[in-house]
Design a protein around this motif. Structure first.
Motif, short mmCIF file in Angstrom:
data_model
loop_
_atom_site.label_atom_id
_atom_site.label_comp_id
_atom_site.label_asym_id
_atom_site.label_seq_id
_atom_site.Cartn_x
_atom_site.Cartn_y
_atom_site.Cartn_z
N ARG A 28 0.85 -1.20 0.00
CA ARG A 28 0.00 0.00 0.00
C ARG A 28 0.89 1.25 0.00
O ARG A 28 1.96 1.25 0.59
CB ARG A 28 -0.91 0.00 1.22
N GLY A 29 0.42 2.24 -0.67
CA GLY A 29 1.20 3.47 -0.77
C GLY A 29 2.07 3.51 -2.01
O GLY A 29 2.41 4.59 -2.49
N ALA A 78 -12.43 -8.93 -3.46
CA ALA A 78 -12.93 -7.56 -3.61
C ALA A 78 -13.31 -6.98 -2.26
O ALA A 78 -12.98 -5.83 -1.95
CB ALA A 78 -14.13 -7.54 -4.55
N ARG A 79 -13.98 -7.80 -1.45
CA ARG A 79 -14.41 -7.28 -0.15
C ARG A 79 -13.22 -6.98 0.75
O ARG A 79 -13.28 -6.13 1.62
CB ARG A 79 -15.38 -8.27 0.53
N GLU A 166 -7.57 -1.25 -1.42
CA GLU A 166 -6.25 -1.14 -0.81
C GLU A 166 -5.17 -1.44 -1.83
O GLU A 166 -4.09 -0.88 -1.79
CB GLU A 166 -6.17 -2.09 0.40
N ILE A 167 -5.48 -2.35 -2.73
CA ILE A 167 -4.61 -2.59 -3.88
C ILE A 167 -5.48 -2.52 -5.13
O ILE A 167 -6.46 -3.25 -5.24
CB ILE A 167 -3.94 -3.99 -3.82
N MET A 200 -3.37 3.01 -0.17
CA MET A 200 -3.71 2.32 -1.41
C MET A 200 -2.48 2.11 -2.28
O MET A 200 -1.72 3.04 -2.54
CB MET A 200 -4.75 3.13 -2.19
N GLY A 201 -2.29 0.88 -2.70
CA GLY A 201 -1.23 0.57 -3.66
C GLY A 201 -1.85 0.42 -5.04
O GLY A 201 -3.00 0.02 -5.17
#
Lengths: 276, 442
Positions: A28-29, A78-79, A166-167, A200-201
């Motif tokens: 993430r990031g 997805a969730r 998040e991704i 979020m990546g």
């Protein structure tokens, strides 16, 4: 450990082997770009990560936040915050965007029996549509039906904004768009990335480097014939822009021949190949 | 009911004696009793429909039906009131009138006073026969003859608790009328008959619901709906069928006669029953007549649904537009056979027919048989049928957004039926059917 760790991933469709040992780590990031020519396995990688049942995984594993991603159904992925913006999103007759989006957002936000309250959802939807400059009329239409290429891509980005992944995997989100649209879409992604402040990546899969001018990836990987053959910083994309895939191909072919002979790990110039 | 007999306390076998008792109990005039007895005679005389009309009955075998095991429900019994269909009837604000039949008896009725004052008649057929004898005598069985086949003959002999609707010339009824038919007796039979006469330039809508108890024993229904739209009249009719899981509905028909410049819109919904075989027909008899025919069926478990439709153009400048959509799951089977017939001289006909089926399980199947009989040469006519399986790419796309497989499938099915929902003429029906389709998905 990285949030998404792909290790030695082999994938085939029927008898055709498409991915021949992909290794990639993304957290993430970070923003990563995977670049490659047509047929190199880019879209396969994206689809496999999302759990498309069309592909068979023959070897390797993928850990997502330490869990076995490949054991999860697509909806579970997805969730848990994985998202893919499809290159060719399918159209679904009779299903309105509004009803689809509300169900999707509800699933992502953990509503079990009921859906997110309409008013709350509408407020969220309005916000996201304004931020991405999406025509509000889209929500009354059927999912992707009759959408132009650009509308489809924007609808994918709208879904991404609503689902707050998040991704996020962007599968050739830039293809088929004019440069203005590429910029709008890329700005939207960057805005989401900023707003997520490290949460979020993004994995951008692309043939061309032009979207990368706007996305500024931290890492660039070149995929060729089912393997990641070069990894580097943003300068790699620039180099590819100047020399094209032909330069990569030549280096690749030299090593491929040598590896074929000796089965060793080789590196020539920027190309390396790890046999397993 | 004017005559309350005392002899009958139990369900009665299907027999001539029962036919006579029924006619007597309803206090029918002689002509009605004679028609019933003639129908009974036809029932005894006619061969099985599979023999008489093999093509129409080729895909639905009713040979296993044991008529001897069935009985007419006890008219003295106190039938349990049905719980289903509530949303369609409960809200008085959404309907202009209401009629409820249970186990062959009429158990409730209502009609807005201003409509009654305007001359609208909405009551059970037995009552209508007493109060509007000439009207009923002229039109009852005008469109459907007991001679057509054995089940229609049985219907002609034993129909009861029918629905009668008459709208005087020029009267417009804004809200739909609602009629409910309920069969609560295990192993019972019900022969619902509906007669609608919309006089010149009138407008009316009728929603009918059909349901039966979820009993183990086989029950039988066979209905006839006659819709007569006089010149310039507009009739919207919907039949929502949700029989219990052991009920067979065999040989039913919804038949409309559409006269000059009249319009008939029919909606046929088949969700229940074990085996269902119905015909839906529109006969366009005058220039400018038009018919719109909507159908929705959803078979699950071992259900068998067989629908034959007919768009009959017997006059020039007539239009018909049919859309039937069906889904099947588990081991269900659906048959759609649609015929467009254009008579000689019916020039400038516009006839459209579309049938779409969605197969949700490997064990389910559908047959779609479009047919044309064109005897005119200046017309526009299209027909199309398609059957598709659940598209795994669609499922994957929806699942990739967090929808479970069940949610994704449901969304696709709902989407499949969306154009039927969109074309439903009643708002109340739309919401109701969306919920029922959702229930069928579980």
């Amino acid at each position: 450990m990285a949030d998404l760790a792909i290790r030695d991933l082999h994938v085939q469709v029927e008898e055709k082997v498409i991915l021949k040992g992909i290794n990639l780590e993304l957290s993430r990031g970070e923003i990563h770009a995977v670049m490659g020519p047509n047929g190199s396995g880019k879209s396969t990688l994206a689809n496999v990560l999302m759990g498309n049942p069309f592909y068979q995984i023959t070897r390797g594993d993928v850990l997502y936040k330490g869990e076995d991603l490949l054991a999860m159904s697509p909806d579970e992925r997805a969730r848990k915050g994985l998202f893919i913006a499809f290159q060719y999103p399918v159209s679904i007759p009779g299903v309105t965007m509004a009803s689809f989006l509300r169900t999707a957002v509800s699933a992502r936000r953990g509503y079990e029996q009921e859906l997110m309250p309409v008013a709350e959802f509408q407020k969220l939807l309005r916000e996201k549509m304004e931020a991405l400059r999406v025509d509000p009329a889209i929500v009354g239409r059927y999912v992707n039906e009759g959408f132009s290429g650009g509308e489809k891509k924007r609808a994918e980005i709208l879904q991404m904004a609503l689902l707050e992944p998040e991704i996020a995997i962007m599968d050739e989100t830039d293809s088929g768009l004019d440069i203005d649209s590429v910029k709008i879409v890329a700005d939207g992604i960057m805005q989401m990335h900023r707003n997520a402040s490290g949460g979020m990546g993004v994995l951008v899969i692309t043939h061309y480097s032009r979207i990368l001018q706007f996305l500024r990836p931290h890492h660039v990987h070149i995929i060729y014939d089912g393997r990641i053959v070069v990894s580097g910083g943003p300068e790699l994309a620039q180099e590819l822009e100047e020399r094209g895939y032909e330069g990569i191909r030549q280096q690749f072919e030299v090593i491929a021949a040598e590896v074929q002979e000796s089965g060793a790990i080789r590196r020539a110039g920027k190309v390396f190949w790890v046999t397993h | 009911m004017s005559t309350e007999g005392t002899t009958q306390v139990a369900a009665a076998a299907l027999s001539r004696a029962t036919v006579e008792q029924q006619s007597a109990r309803l206090g029918e005039p002689a002509w009605a009793r004679e028609r019933r007895l003639a129908a009974w005679e036809a029932f005894e005389r006619l061969p099985a429909p599979a023999v008489a009309r093999p093509e129409e009955w080729r895909r639905t075998d009713v040979g296993a039906l044991d008529l001897g095991a069935l009985a007419v429900p006890d008219p003295q019994g106190s039938p349990a009131r049905q719980g289903r269909h509530g949303p369609l009837v409960r809200d008085e604000a959404t309907r202009a009138g209401w009629l409820a039949h249970a186990d062959g008896r009429t158990v409730g009725r209502a009609l807005r006073a201003e409509l009654a004052r305007a001359g609208v008649v909405f009551t059970d057929l037995a009552c209508a026969m007493r109060e509007h004898e000439a009207l009923v005598r002229e039109h009852l069985f005008a469109l459907a003859s007991p001679e057509e086949h054995r089940f229609r003959a049985l219907h002609g002999a034993l129909w009861s608790a029918g629905t009668f609707l008459y709208v005087p010339p020029g009267v417009e009824v804004a809200l739909p009328l609602v009629a409910q038919t309920w069969l609560g007796t295990p192993g019972g039979v019900v022969f619902p008959h509906t007669l609608v006469v919309a006089d010149q330039g009138s407008r009316v809508a009728l929603i009918e619901t059909f349901a039966s108890a979820p009993a183990e024993r086989r029950a039988l229904a066979s209905g006839v709906v006659e819709l007569i739209a006089r010149p310039g009249a507009q009739v919207r009719y919907a039949a929502v069928q949700e029989w219990g899981p052991s009920t067979w509905e065999v040989g039913s028909v919804v038949r409309a006669r559409v006269e000059r410049d009249a319009l008939v819109h029919t909606t046929m919904v088949a969700l229940g029953g074990d085996l269902v075989k119905v015909d839906v027909e529109a006969h366009l008899g005058g220039p400018g007549a038009s018919a719109e025919m909507l159908g929705l069926y959803f078979g699950t478990g071992g259900q068998h649904v067989d629908v034959h439709t007919l768009q009959e153009h017997a006059a020039p400048h007539t239009t018909s537009d049919l859309l039937y959509k069906g889904a099947v799951r588990d081991a269900a089977r659906a048959v759609f056979a649609g015929l467009i017939r254009v008579h000689p001289g019916a020039q400038k006909t516009n006839a459209f027919q579309a049938n779409r089926n969605l197969v949700l399980s490997a064990g389910a199947r559908t047959d779609s048989i479009p047919k044309l009989e064109i005897m005119a040469n200046d017309l526009r006519c299209t027909h199309g049928s398609a059957t598709s399986r659940l598209n795994e790419e669609h499922i994957f796309y929806l699942m990739s957004r967090g929808l479970t497989r069940r949610q994704a499938t449901f969304m696709i099915v709902e989407g499949f039926f969306a154009d039927v929902f969109d074309r439903l003429p009643f708002e109340t029906l739309r919401g109701y059917l969306q919920a029922r389709v959702a229930e069928k998905m579980i």
